[in-house]
Write an enzyme that holds these catalytic residues in place. Structure first.
Site, PDB file in Angstrom:
ATOM      1  N   ARG A  35       0.579  -0.829  -0.006  1.00 22.61           N
ATOM      2  CA  ARG A  35      -0.057  -0.558   0.177  1.00 22.61           C
ATOM      3  C   ARG A  35       0.681   1.505  -0.358  1.00 22.61           C
ATOM      4  O   ARG A  35       0.742   2.401  -0.650  1.00 22.61           O
ATOM      5  CB  ARG A  35      -1.030   0.109   1.255  1.00 22.61           C
ATOM      6  CG  ARG A  35      -1.794  -1.325   0.635  1.00 22.61           C
ATOM      7  CD  ARG A  35      -2.625  -1.391   2.725  1.00 22.61           C
ATOM      8  NE  ARG A  35      -3.990  -1.921   1.764  1.00 22.61           N
ATOM      9  CZ  ARG A  35      -4.905  -2.388   3.243  1.00 22.61           C
ATOM     10  NH1 ARG A  35      -4.077  -2.492   4.341  1.00 22.61           N
ATOM     11  NH2 ARG A  35      -5.854  -2.875   2.802  1.00 22.61           N
ATOM     12  N   LYS A 201     -17.180 -17.471   1.398  1.00 22.92           N
ATOM     13  CA  LYS A 201     -18.714 -17.490   1.906  1.00 22.92           C
ATOM     14  C   LYS A 201     -19.312 -16.373   0.317  1.00 22.92           C
ATOM     15  O   LYS A 201     -19.512 -15.446  -0.389  1.00 22.92           O
ATOM     16  CB  LYS A 201     -18.941 -16.062   2.910  1.00 22.92           C
ATOM     17  CG  LYS A 201     -18.343 -16.801   3.906  1.00 22.92           C
ATOM     18  CD  LYS A 201     -17.800 -16.058   5.608  1.00 22.92           C
ATOM     19  CE  LYS A 201     -18.847 -16.063   6.658  1.00 22.92           C
ATOM     20  NZ  LYS A 201     -18.907 -15.138   7.065  1.00 22.92           N
ATOM     21  N   GLY A 357      -8.538  -9.282  -1.683  1.00 14.62           N
ATOM     22  CA  GLY A 357      -7.155  -9.342  -0.800  1.00 14.62           C
ATOM     23  C   GLY A 357      -6.370 -10.823  -1.382  1.00 14.62           C
ATOM     24  O   GLY A 357      -5.558 -11.042  -1.510  1.00 14.62           O
ATOM     25  N   GLY A 380     -12.284  -4.609  -0.121  1.00 13.12           N
ATOM     26  CA  GLY A 380     -13.927  -4.095  -0.140  1.00 13.12           C
ATOM     27  C   GLY A 380     -13.803  -2.681  -0.601  1.00 13.12           C
ATOM     28  O   GLY A 380     -15.545  -3.165  -1.076  1.00 13.12           O
TER      29      GLY A 380
END
Ligand code: AMP
Length: 398
Positions: A35, A201, A357, A380
């Site tokens: 980052r 998920k 990620g 996100g």
């Protein structure tokens, strides 16, 4: 908004929202500086064209005000290394207040001031206007280069923009590249457009799949989430990961896809294991006939073949989420094969965007970072963009 690349920063103090939320070990060593390195070109461009840069970021999730563990002072040394010895880097141990104001006003062209963690003030996450205004006083140009937090309506990522005139607020180079590549995939995708969605998920990925049903030609579903779909269709999945309360949603998605003529591909075969462990016994099985006591931890050989074929014919590819438990070598083959298929398709002219990620970690693990068109730094934020939401950090600048 202004165009960063053509902006003349001479004499300007640029207040830059960066995403320096890097992982640190117990000794405060940075364990992954992606980052930070991703935003260095933006900072350098400001400095090289005569401006000074005031950097603001959050780090971790401090709960009750200042805490040494979350101090950005731990990043100063590495930031200095990344910018080079010729660049003066100062640190302000508060992000607002008299001292920060003084430090900022004394900066000269080519110098950098890093502010202390924004989240030491609860007002940051609350998107507090007064706090945003105080921050805004530190610079005369606002640059947002923090794509990773663009989905948050926080003081420094969104609210602050209104305190700068339109021609003094802009995206940094990283943000610009992120937005451009995401827009290319979502709004100007050359067909066939294949979305590869994996991970653990279904519940995390329902909205993205629903939005992609409006745009994609093919949707490949792998990883743990595939088993909820397989069970909903009547398959036997043994002890594989499953969200029983999402089976109806899974069936609705399959039906919507049929109506919209989008092909959803589930793995026909799986590598199954007798326990969730690197030393488990494993074998191949049809994904809908997994015996009790066994669980699907990777896509199988036949699934790899079918998925790779679809990917090779695609002109636009979006990849989010691994195909299996790739952290364990025994169950990494599916994710690796898909990564290679994406790299091959890219070499043949497809545009490929990898984000989220774990798929980024997979691309790094298999050394394919340079073989895909774009690797997003936003987990996100990217997900929400592809869910069709307007990101506050982008909207505020525009
Ligand atoms: P996500 O954060 O939802 O993208 O999920 C990523 C995680 O899903 C990784 O840590 C993988 O190990 C895990 N995962 C992928 N496939 C499976 C699977 N078949 N069973 C259990 N976990 C899985």
């Amino acid at each position: 908004m202004s165009d960063f690349s053509s902006f003349d920063f001479t004499g300007h103090r640029a207040l830059v929202r960066v995403d320096f939320n890097v992982p640190l070990d117990d000794q405060f060593n940075i364990t992954d500086d992606t980052r930070m390195t991703a935003t260095i070109p933006t900072i350098k461009k400001i400095l090289e064209t005569g401006g000074s840069a005031i950097l603001m970021s959050h780090l971790g999730r401090p709960k009750d005000g200042p805490a040494d563990k979350y101090s950005l002072k731990h990043l100063v040394k590495h930031l200095q290394e990344l910018l080079g010895a010729n660049t003066k880097v100062f640190f302000a141990d508060d992000c607002i207040g008299d001292q920060a104001g003084m430090n900022a006003s004394m900066l000269r062209g080519g110098e950098v001031l890093l502010l202390e963690n924004l989240r030491f003030y609860k007002e940051e996450e609350q998107g507090d206007k007064g706090f945003a205004e105080k921050l805004s006083k530190l610079g005369d140009v606002y640059v947002n280069d923090a794509f990773g937090t663009a989905h948050r309506a926080h003081a420094s990522t969104a609210v602050i923009a209104e305190f700068f005139p339109k021609d003094k607020r802009m995206f940094g180079l990283l943000m610009e590249a992120e937005v451009k590549s995401a827009e290319k995939v979502l709004h100007q995708s050359e067909k066939p457009f294949c979305a590869i969605i994996g991970g653990a998920k279904v519940s995390d990925k329902i909205l993205i799949i629903e939005n992609l049903l409006e745009r994609a030609t093919d949707i490949i579903i792998g990883g743990g989430m595939a088993y909820t779909f397989l069970k909903a269709r009547g398959g036997k999945i043994g002890n594989s990961l499953c969200e029983d309360d999402r089976m109806d949603t899974a069936l609705e998605i399959l039906e919507k896809a049929r109506q919209k003529n989008v092909s959803i591909h589930l793995p026909e075969t799986s590598v199954i294991a007798d326990k969730f462990a690197a030393d488990a016994n494993s074998k191949e099985s049809p994904s809908d006939q997994i015996p009790d006591g066994w669980m699907g931890l990777d896509i199988g050989g036949k699934a790899i073949g079918i998925f790779s074929e679809i990917i090779s014919k695609s002109k636009t590819i979006l990849w989010n989420g691994p195909m299996g438990v790739f952290e364990m070598d025994k169950f990494a083959a599916g994710t690796k094969a898909i990564a290679l298929a994406v790299a091959d398709a890219t070499a043949n002219g497809a545009f490929s965007l990898v984000g989220g990620g774990d798929s980024v970690a997979a691309v790094n693990k298999f050394n394919l970072f340079d073989k895909v068109s774009y690797v997003s730094t936003g987990g996100g934020a990217l997900l929400e963009y592809f869910e069709g939401k307007e990101l506050p950090g982008i909207a505020a600048i525009k």
